[in-house]
Design an enzyme around this catalytic site. Structure first.
Site, short mmCIF file in Angstrom:
data_model
loop_
_atom_site.label_atom_id
_atom_site.label_comp_id
_atom_site.label_asym_id
_atom_site.label_seq_id
_atom_site.Cartn_x
_atom_site.Cartn_y
_atom_site.Cartn_z
N ASP A 109 37.76 49.34 49.53
CA ASP A 109 37.61 48.44 48.38
C ASP A 109 36.57 47.37 48.76
O ASP A 109 35.52 47.70 49.31
CB ASP A 109 38.98 47.87 47.99
CG ASP A 109 38.99 47.13 46.67
OD1 ASP A 109 39.00 47.78 45.61
OD2 ASP A 109 38.99 45.88 46.70
N ASP A 238 41.53 58.66 43.12
CA ASP A 238 41.16 57.27 42.84
C ASP A 238 40.48 57.18 41.48
O ASP A 238 39.52 57.90 41.20
CB ASP A 238 40.23 56.76 43.94
CG ASP A 238 39.95 55.27 43.82
OD1 ASP A 238 40.60 54.60 43.00
OD2 ASP A 238 39.07 54.80 44.55
N HIS A 267 43.81 54.90 45.08
CA HIS A 267 42.89 53.87 45.57
C HIS A 267 43.34 53.26 46.90
O HIS A 267 42.52 53.03 47.78
CB HIS A 267 42.74 52.78 44.52
CG HIS A 267 41.74 51.73 44.88
ND1 HIS A 267 40.40 52.01 45.04
CD2 HIS A 267 41.88 50.40 45.13
CE1 HIS A 267 39.76 50.90 45.37
NE2 HIS A 267 40.63 49.91 45.43
#
Length: 286
Positions: A109, A238, A267
């Protein structure tokens, strides 16, 4: 302000360490010996996200996992802007403070651009890279940009600050990882009050505002880090960073790349597939 929260040792069996950066007091863990692995989290998580991976690798590596200012157990300085650029600077200060050399960076991320931003300025000290469900280029998909605009609106900012929306809905909601109640509470208690969530509230807008930084990384990462041994571990379910487009971009950026697909992971891959990630890192960087 500091967070008055002590993690459960049975879930987070690590010694807390602290670094007084130029912007505020940073919390991190530093476990094991050997080649250094530096773990960088995204939003709305903290170093707790890496707990299974650190436990699985600390017998072979020196595992360092950081909480950015405004996240986890780190300080929430009033004067800090909580932008990706500022987080990158502070992470670089920690790398220099710990005198890391020959280290392996893992970013997921926002941990991708934050970690790669700090690493690209210290490329001669980087041994390898692990990327998981992240980007280091401008975020163009309409869904991501719409999310940024909506979450940056006044009503949604209020919900992020007052109701901990990003944690409750996007991490702990129906599409998030399967966690025990105690594990979920560790994410909640790391963002316990409106004031504590100021840094969290900044992150959605950075999807658009950090474009100049991401444009620079899109150039710098292949140029400065593109020949480093690299591992991509990707959650194939994701919805944030779509596998097909992202993995192809990563393939084009690194000359020595292994890709490990995590078929059932979404994710938050560190929660969904920690054992697979642990094995992939150990195999790639023996």
């Amino acid at each position: 302000m500091m967070i008055d929260f002590v993690p459960d040792e049975s879930l987070y069996p690590f010694e807390s360490r602290w670094f007084d950066s130029s912007a505020g007091r940073l919390h991190y863990i530093d476990e094991g010996t050997g080649s250094a692995l530096l773990f960088c989290h995204g939003s709305p998580t903290w170093s707790f996200l890496y707990r299974h991976i650190v436990k699985g690798l600390r017998d072979r590596y020196r595992c360092i996992a950081v909480d950015y200012l405004g996240f986890g157990l780190s300080e929430r300085p009033q004067s800090f802007g909580y932008t990706i650029a500022e987080h990158t600077t502070v992470l670089g200060e920690l790398i220099d403070h710990l005198r890391l050399d020959g280290f392996i960076l893992m970013g997921q991320d926002w941990g991708g651009p934050i970690g790669l931003g700090a690493a690209s300025m210290r490329a001669d000290r980087v041994r390898g890279i692990v990327l998981g469900n992240t980007v280091f280029w401008p975020i163009e998909p309409l869904a991501n940009r719409a999310f940024s605009a909506i979450m940056s609106s006044r009503p949604m900012q209020r919900r992020i600050l007052e109701q901990n929306l990003l944690v409750e809905q996007f991490l702990l909601g129906k599409l998030g990882p399967t966690l025990t109640l105690a594990e979920a509470d560790h994410y909640r208690m790391a963002q316990p009050t409106r004031e504590a969530r100021r840094g969290l509230a900044v992150m959605p807008n950075e999807i658009r505002v950090a474009r100049p930084l991401l444009e620079r990384l899109a150039q710098d990462v292949p140029a400065l880090l593109g020949d480093k041994p690299t591992l991509a571990v990707w959650g194939m379910k994701d919805m944030v960073f779509r596998p097909k487009a992202c993995i192809s971009r990563i393939r084009a950026s690194f000359t020595d790349l292994d890709v490990v697909e995590l078929p059932q992971a979404r994710h938050f891959i560190q929660e969904d597939a920690p054992d697979q990630i642990t094995s992939a890192i150990a195999n790639r960087f023996p």
